[in-house]
Scaffold this motif. Structure first.
Motif, PDB file in Angstrom:
ATOM      1  N   GLU A  34       0.955  -1.050  -0.115  1.00 21.54           N
ATOM      2  CA  GLU A  34      -0.034   0.034  -0.101  1.00 21.54           C
ATOM      3  C   GLU A  34       0.909   1.374  -0.109  1.00 21.54           C
ATOM      4  OE1 GLU A  34      -4.137  -1.413   2.220  1.00 21.54           O
ATOM      5  OE2 GLU A  34      -2.647  -0.649   3.256  1.00 21.54           O
ATOM      6  N   SER A  35       2.023   1.157   0.790  1.00 15.07           N
ATOM      7  CA  SER A  35       2.930   2.238   0.582  1.00 15.07           C
ATOM      8  C   SER A  35       3.363   2.579  -0.764  1.00 15.07           C
ATOM      9  CB  SER A  35       3.913   2.301   1.569  1.00 15.07           C
ATOM     10  OG  SER A  35       5.119   1.130   1.179  1.00 15.07           O
ATOM     11  N   LEU A  36       3.556   1.550  -1.561  1.00 15.15           N
ATOM     12  CA  LEU A  36       3.872   1.549  -3.117  1.00 15.15           C
ATOM     13  C   LEU A  36       3.024   2.237  -3.783  1.00 15.15           C
ATOM     14  CD1 LEU A  36       6.017   1.263  -5.423  1.00 15.15           C
ATOM     15  CD2 LEU A  36       4.613  -1.069  -5.743  1.00 15.15           C
ATOM     16  N   PHE A  37       1.615   1.881  -3.524  1.00 14.34           N
ATOM     17  CA  PHE A  37       0.436   2.644  -4.145  1.00 14.34           C
ATOM     18  C   PHE A  37       0.503   3.806  -4.160  1.00 14.34           C
ATOM     19  CE2 PHE A  37      -1.912  -1.549  -3.902  1.00 14.34           C
ATOM     20  CZ  PHE A  37      -1.311  -2.280  -5.115  1.00 14.34           C
ATOM     21  N   GLU A  38       0.599   4.491  -2.627  1.00 12.05           N
ATOM     22  CA  GLU A  38       0.744   6.069  -2.304  1.00 12.05           C
ATOM     23  C   GLU A  38       1.750   6.718  -3.182  1.00 12.05           C
ATOM     24  OE1 GLU A  38       1.390   6.169   1.693  1.00 12.05           O
ATOM     25  OE2 GLU A  38      -0.604   4.908   2.479  1.00 12.05           O
ATOM     26  N   PHE A  39       3.059   5.960  -3.249  1.00  9.51           N
ATOM     27  CA  PHE A  39       3.856   6.691  -3.980  1.00  9.51           C
ATOM     28  C   PHE A  39       3.765   6.832  -5.473  1.00  9.51           C
ATOM     29  CE2 PHE A  39       7.616   5.678  -6.934  1.00  9.51           C
ATOM     30  CZ  PHE A  39       8.388   6.565  -6.469  1.00  9.51           C
ATOM     31  N   GLU A  50       3.504   0.277 -15.671  1.00  7.65           N
ATOM     32  CA  GLU A  50       4.426   1.449 -15.842  1.00  7.65           C
ATOM     33  C   GLU A  50       5.649   1.663 -15.044  1.00  7.65           C
ATOM     34  OE1 GLU A  50       2.010   4.805 -16.042  1.00  7.65           O
ATOM     35  OE2 GLU A  50       0.283   3.998 -16.916  1.00  7.65           O
ATOM     36  N   LEU A  51       5.877   1.159 -13.838  1.00  8.36           N
ATOM     37  CA  LEU A  51       6.706   1.162 -12.854  1.00  8.36           C
ATOM     38  C   LEU A  51       7.823   0.589 -13.440  1.00  8.36           C
ATOM     39  CD1 LEU A  51       6.408   2.453  -9.921  1.00  8.36           C
ATOM     40  CD2 LEU A  51       6.877  -0.022  -9.079  1.00  8.36           C
ATOM     41  N   GLU A  52       9.040   1.431 -13.329  1.00  9.27           N
ATOM     42  CA  GLU A  52      10.273   0.954 -13.891  1.00  9.27           C
ATOM     43  C   GLU A  52      11.617   0.928 -12.698  1.00  9.27           C
ATOM     44  OE1 GLU A  52      11.557   3.561 -17.102  1.00  9.27           O
ATOM     45  OE2 GLU A  52       9.835   2.236 -18.532  1.00  9.27           O
ATOM     46  N   TYR A  53      12.509   0.514 -12.971  1.00  9.36           N
ATOM     47  CA  TYR A  53      13.622   0.536 -12.134  1.00  9.36           C
ATOM     48  C   TYR A  53      14.123   1.690 -11.602  1.00  9.36           C
ATOM     49  CZ  TYR A  53      18.527  -0.202 -10.226  1.00  9.36           C
ATOM     50  OH  TYR A  53      19.526  -0.049  -9.512  1.00  9.36           O
ATOM     51  N   PHE A  54      14.095   2.635 -12.229  1.00  8.73           N
ATOM     52  CA  PHE A  54      14.309   4.286 -11.933  1.00  8.73           C
ATOM     53  C   PHE A  54      13.290   4.452 -10.798  1.00  8.73           C
ATOM     54  CE2 PHE A  54      13.300   8.529 -12.125  1.00  8.73           C
ATOM     55  CZ  PHE A  54      14.425   9.198 -11.879  1.00  8.73           C
ATOM     56  N   ASP A  55      11.819   4.128 -10.918  1.00  7.55           N
ATOM     57  CA  ASP A  55      10.605   4.557 -10.090  1.00  7.55           C
ATOM     58  C   ASP A  55      11.000   3.724  -8.677  1.00  7.55           C
ATOM     59  OD1 ASP A  55       9.150   6.138 -11.909  1.00  7.55           O
ATOM     60  OD2 ASP A  55       8.917   4.260 -13.003  1.00  7.55           O
ATOM     61  N   ALA A  56      11.481   2.478  -8.718  1.00  3.79           N
ATOM     62  CA  ALA A  56      11.725   1.534  -7.670  1.00  3.79           C
ATOM     63  C   ALA A  56      12.987   2.370  -6.845  1.00  3.79           C
ATOM     64  CB  ALA A  56      12.148   0.124  -7.919  1.00  3.79           C
ATOM     65  N   LEU A  58      13.640   5.424  -6.791  1.00  5.09           N
ATOM     66  CA  LEU A  58      13.220   6.744  -6.323  1.00  5.09           C
ATOM     67  C   LEU A  58      12.387   6.474  -5.122  1.00  5.09           C
ATOM     68  CD1 LEU A  58      12.912  10.000  -6.561  1.00  5.09           C
ATOM     69  CD2 LEU A  58      10.876   9.400  -8.059  1.00  5.09           C
ATOM     70  N   PHE A  59      11.590   5.337  -5.027  1.00  7.74           N
ATOM     71  CA  PHE A  59      10.613   5.053  -4.123  1.00  7.74           C
ATOM     72  C   PHE A  59      11.538   4.731  -2.597  1.00  7.74           C
ATOM     73  CE2 PHE A  59       8.895   1.270  -1.698  1.00  7.74           C
ATOM     74  CZ  PHE A  59       7.672   1.918  -1.202  1.00  7.74           C
ATOM     75  N   VAL A  60      12.644   3.831  -2.900  1.00  6.71           N
ATOM     76  CA  VAL A  60      13.557   3.702  -1.845  1.00  6.71           C
ATOM     77  C   VAL A  60      14.279   4.970  -1.200  1.00  6.71           C
ATOM     78  CG1 VAL A  60      15.621   2.404  -1.077  1.00  6.71           C
ATOM     79  CG2 VAL A  60      14.172   1.227  -2.366  1.00  6.71           C
ATOM     80  N   SER A  61      14.370   5.562  -2.317  1.00 13.54           N
ATOM     81  CA  SER A  61      15.154   6.987  -1.820  1.00 13.54           C
ATOM     82  C   SER A  61      14.455   7.833  -0.977  1.00 13.54           C
ATOM     83  CB  SER A  61      15.773   7.615  -2.873  1.00 13.54           C
ATOM     84  OG  SER A  61      16.073   8.956  -2.721  1.00 13.54           O
ATOM     85  N   ASN A  96      10.299  -7.090 -12.964  1.00 12.35           N
ATOM     86  CA  ASN A  96       9.991  -6.866 -11.761  1.00 12.35           C
ATOM     87  C   ASN A  96      11.089  -5.755 -11.475  1.00 12.35           C
ATOM     88  OD1 ASN A  96      10.287  -6.770  -9.049  1.00 12.35           O
ATOM     89  ND2 ASN A  96      10.045  -8.942  -8.672  1.00 12.35           N
ATOM     90  N   PRO A  97      10.647  -4.735 -11.277  1.00 12.22           N
ATOM     91  CA  PRO A  97      11.479  -3.314 -11.263  1.00 12.22           C
ATOM     92  C   PRO A  97      12.153  -3.345  -9.721  1.00 12.22           C
ATOM     93  CG  PRO A  97       9.144  -2.808 -10.615  1.00 12.22           C
ATOM     94  CD  PRO A  97       9.203  -4.327 -11.540  1.00 12.22           C
ATOM     95  N   PHE A  98      11.975  -4.215  -8.755  1.00 12.16           N
ATOM     96  CA  PHE A  98      12.721  -4.319  -7.521  1.00 12.16           C
ATOM     97  C   PHE A  98      13.521  -5.299  -7.536  1.00 12.16           C
ATOM     98  CE2 PHE A  98       8.489  -2.041  -6.764  1.00 12.16           C
ATOM     99  CZ  PHE A  98       9.061  -1.189  -5.837  1.00 12.16           C
ATOM    100  N   GLN A  99      13.646  -6.183  -8.467  1.00  8.74           N
ATOM    101  CA  GLN A  99      14.440  -7.334  -8.566  1.00  8.74           C
ATOM    102  C   GLN A  99      16.002  -6.976  -8.487  1.00  8.74           C
ATOM    103  OE1 GLN A  99      13.365 -10.446  -8.291  1.00  8.74           O
ATOM    104  NE2 GLN A  99      15.307 -10.839  -7.819  1.00  8.74           N
TER     105      GLN A  99
END
Length: 300
Positions: A34-39, A50-56, A58-61, A96-99
């Protein structure tokens, strides 16, 4: 594409039915997703494809910017990897953008535990001789004398207790079974509670089930209820620190190792899949020995 919420519900069903995850674990996964959905909403990303490695990244950052602990960030990454692996299996997404994200190194933090004197003080606390007092005293004794997780205690049933052999059958993470011995103190308290306190609570509330721990209404006692009970015991014993169930598990392991138990046996009793999970307690015991040396040796 199905909505994010609908896909999350499918993933929850997968975790519950196929993976046999506990409700506690499923709740953590759900919050992480759910925190990913908010992001995604903040970044105007409406589709999980649509979510890509760059977005993942940014989410972690952003998680680091919000001062999340490294352990929490690692857990979120692992949760989202699993979620996307599930979506790939179902043919919903192609990648899998988080892999490829590396997990942050965990902070080296030793588990907190009670010294023998502190544990004795807790166990010798005054408990009322009534159904609730019998239950609370047993809960404290059983968590310390077996080292089981709070979720494992929550799911204990009468048929899991073998008084002849002196063991309890526990279903751990992933529904893995293990048998754990219990001592004379726990055995005596179990018999008193089962024959008196528990039976009284069930009869009074006209309930009938096989769960060991019962609340005052006669229903199964939840993990949250167990935590509240332990904190009340701490307050009665006039001890400063807040207790949490895992502290008793840590204490169980530390006391075994301090008294000469081998690491493999402790690993089996705790239900750890990997020895590295148990090895943290060797650092605790070394720390204990060092403090003892500095306190009592004239040349220290």
């Amino acid at each position: 594409m199905e909505s994010c919420k609908a896909l999350l519900i499918q993933f929850q069903e997968y975790m519950q039915i196929e993976k046999n995850f506990s409700s506690h674990t499923i709740l953590h996964y759900t919050k992480d997703i759910e925190s990913l959905f908010e992001f995604m909403a903040e970044q105007s990303i409406s589709d999980l494809r649509e979510l890509e490695y760059f977005d993942a990244r940014l989410f972690v950052s952003k998680l680091f910017d919000q001062s999340f602990k490294r352990s929490s960030i690692s857990r979120k990454i692992s949760s989202l990897r699993s979620f996307y692996s599930f979506l790939m299996r179902e043919g919903v997404v192609e990648q899998n953008p988080f892999q490829m994200l590396s997990l942050p190194k965990k902070e080296k933090r030793l588990p907190s535990f009670f010294y023998v004197e502190e544990m004795e003080k807790l166990l010798n606390s005054q408990f009322e001789n009534n159904p609730i007092g019998q239950r609370d005293k047993l809960l404290l004794e059983l968590l310390y004398s077996t080292g089981i997780r709070i979720s494992e205690a929550e799911n204990l049933k009468l048929e899991h207790i073998d008084f002849v052999v002196g063991t309890i059958l526990v279903y751990g993470k992933g529904r893995k079974e293990r048998y754990i011995p219990f001592g004379r103190y726990a055995s005596d308290l179990l018999r008193i509670y089962i024959n008196e306190g528990r039976q009284n609570l069930l009869t009074k509330n006209k309930k009938d089930h096989s769960f060991l721990f019962v609340n005052y209404r006669g229903g199964p006692l939840t993990a949250r209820g167990m935590r509240d009970i332990l904190n009340k015991i701490m307050n009665k014993a006039a001890m400063q620190a807040n207790i949490h169930p895992h502290m008793l598990r840590h204490t169980f392991a530390t006391h075994l190792l301090n008294n000469g138990a081998d690491l493999r046996s402790v690993q089996e009793l705790l239900g750890h899949s990997h020895l590295s999970s148990t090895q943290v307690y060797t650092h605790v015991t070394k720390d204990h020995l060092q403090k003892t040396y500095k306190s009592f040796h004239p040349r220290a």
